[in-house]
Enzyme design. Structure first.
Site, PDB file in Angstrom:
ATOM      1  N   CYS A 102      31.079  44.440  46.144  1.00  0.00           N
ATOM      2  CA  CYS A 102      31.588  43.711  44.986  1.00  0.00           C
ATOM      3  C   CYS A 102      30.510  43.626  43.913  1.00  0.00           C
ATOM      4  CB  CYS A 102      32.112  42.332  45.371  1.00  0.00           C
ATOM      5  SG  CYS A 102      30.904  41.014  45.305  1.00  0.00           S
ATOM      6  N   GLU A 103      30.937  43.789  42.677  1.00  0.00           N
ATOM      7  CA  GLU A 103      29.961  43.851  41.595  1.00  0.00           C
ATOM      8  C   GLU A 103      29.422  42.473  41.216  1.00  0.00           C
ATOM      9  OE1 GLU A 103      32.193  45.862  38.566  1.00  0.00           O
ATOM     10  OE2 GLU A 103      32.712  44.005  37.544  1.00  0.00           O
ATOM     11  N   HIS A 104      30.034  41.420  41.730  1.00  0.00           N
ATOM     12  CA  HIS A 104      29.549  40.081  41.391  1.00  0.00           C
ATOM     13  C   HIS A 104      28.412  39.624  42.296  1.00  0.00           C
ATOM     14  CE1 HIS A 104      33.882  39.694  39.849  1.00  0.00           C
ATOM     15  NE2 HIS A 104      33.084  39.979  38.848  1.00  0.00           N
ATOM     16  N   HIS A 105      28.441  40.041  43.548  1.00  0.00           N
ATOM     17  CA  HIS A 105      27.443  39.565  44.509  1.00  0.00           C
ATOM     18  C   HIS A 105      26.704  40.704  45.213  1.00  0.00           C
ATOM     19  CE1 HIS A 105      30.532  36.346  44.208  1.00  0.00           C
ATOM     20  NE2 HIS A 105      29.467  35.561  44.178  1.00  0.00           N
ATOM     21  N   GLN A 143      37.930  44.601  43.273  1.00  0.00           N
ATOM     22  CA  GLN A 143      39.109  45.184  43.929  1.00  0.00           C
ATOM     23  C   GLN A 143      40.175  45.539  42.898  1.00  0.00           C
ATOM     24  OE1 GLN A 143      40.511  43.028  47.389  1.00  0.00           O
ATOM     25  NE2 GLN A 143      42.561  43.865  47.183  1.00  0.00           N
ATOM     26  N   HIS A 171      36.635  40.115  51.546  1.00  0.00           N
ATOM     27  CA  HIS A 171      35.401  40.086  50.759  1.00  0.00           C
ATOM     28  C   HIS A 171      34.350  39.238  51.457  1.00  0.00           C
ATOM     29  CE1 HIS A 171      37.047  41.811  46.888  1.00  0.00           C
ATOM     30  NE2 HIS A 171      38.119  41.663  47.633  1.00  0.00           N
ATOM     31  N   CYS A 173      31.668  38.188  50.272  1.00  0.00           N
ATOM     32  CA  CYS A 173      31.139  37.137  49.402  1.00  0.00           C
ATOM     33  C   CYS A 173      32.006  35.881  49.508  1.00  0.00           C
ATOM     34  CB  CYS A 173      31.021  37.614  47.949  1.00  0.00           C
ATOM     35  SG  CYS A 173      32.576  38.106  47.195  1.00  0.00           S
TER      36      CYS A 173
HETATM   37 ZN   LIG Z   1      31.798  38.948  45.259  1.00  0.00          ZN
END
Ligand SMILES: [Zn+2]
Length: 212
Positions: A102-105, A143, A171, A173
């Site tokens: 995931c690009e956030h975490h 996603q 996920h 995260c």
């Molecule tokens: Zn994430």
């Protein structure tokens, strides 16, 4: 033997379908130094014996986990077969396992993708759809983006009558940090053409995906 033909391409392909043009990458040494910084940030000692080889292993893993930046979706779908014997109903490949980050975490999310399309004059080898999923999965992703990017690539290269993409994923995260909900899954869908226009087609797709 079916004829292999070049697909009819739209005049312009989306950037993510053509390839990803990366700027100059930091050197391997710089990447390993960054991992040492992160180890120190955890509170551990990057010079501790058990951690000495870790930066090298992490950067090796990055080469694998993010190899999708060096692969081109348009090339994956480049070979199509034109003699489909009048077949014009949907082609469904379901349960394509993948793992992404995931690009956030920068934490993994993994699950299954299901892809259907209704061919017009040309089909693509079935394994290519699985490879297409991997190209997009092996990048920093959400996603939602991954779902629509897969559909866009098929649309722009194959130009079929309809496309349905569904992704189910867990996920890390969300499972291992934050709300810590182990086992929760996220479902995303993207419909194009005949699937978008006809809710009955969407229901049929979902039913075929769910059929065990
Ligand atoms: Zn994430």
């Amino acid at each position: 033997m079916d004829a292999v033909v070049k697909p009819l391409r739209k005049a312009s392909l989306s950037d993510h379908v053509k390839s990803v043009t990366l700027g100059a990458r930091p050197s391997r040494e710089e990447a390993e130094a960054a991992v040492r910084t992160l180890i120190a940030y955890t509170g551990d000692d990057p010079a501790r014996e058990g951690l000495l080889e870790t930066p090298k292993r992490v950067v090796d893993a990055y080469e694998e986990l993010y190899r999708g930046y060096r692969e081109c979706p348009a090339e994956v779908l480049d070979r199509t077969f034109s003699e489909i014997g009048g077949y014009d109903d949907l082609v469904l490949v379901r349960d394509i396992a993948f793992n992404s980050q995931c690009e956030h975490h920068m934490m993994p999310f993994m699950g299954k993708a299901h892809i259907a399309y209704k061919p017009v004059e040309r089909v693509v080898g079935l394994s290519k759809l699985a490879r297409l999923v991997d190209v997009y999965a092996r990048r920093l992703q959400t996603q939602e983006h991954m779902t629509s990017q897969i559909a866009t690539a098929i649309e722009e290269i194959l130009n079929p009558r309809g496309i349905a993409v569904m992704i189910e994923a867990e996920h890390m995260c969300m499972s291992l940090r934050g709300v810590e909900k182990l086992g929760a899954s996220t479902v995303t869908t993207h419909f194009v053409g005949s699937f978008r226009d006809d809710p009955a087609e969407q229901v049929r797709f979902m039913t075929l995906v769910r059929k065990g």
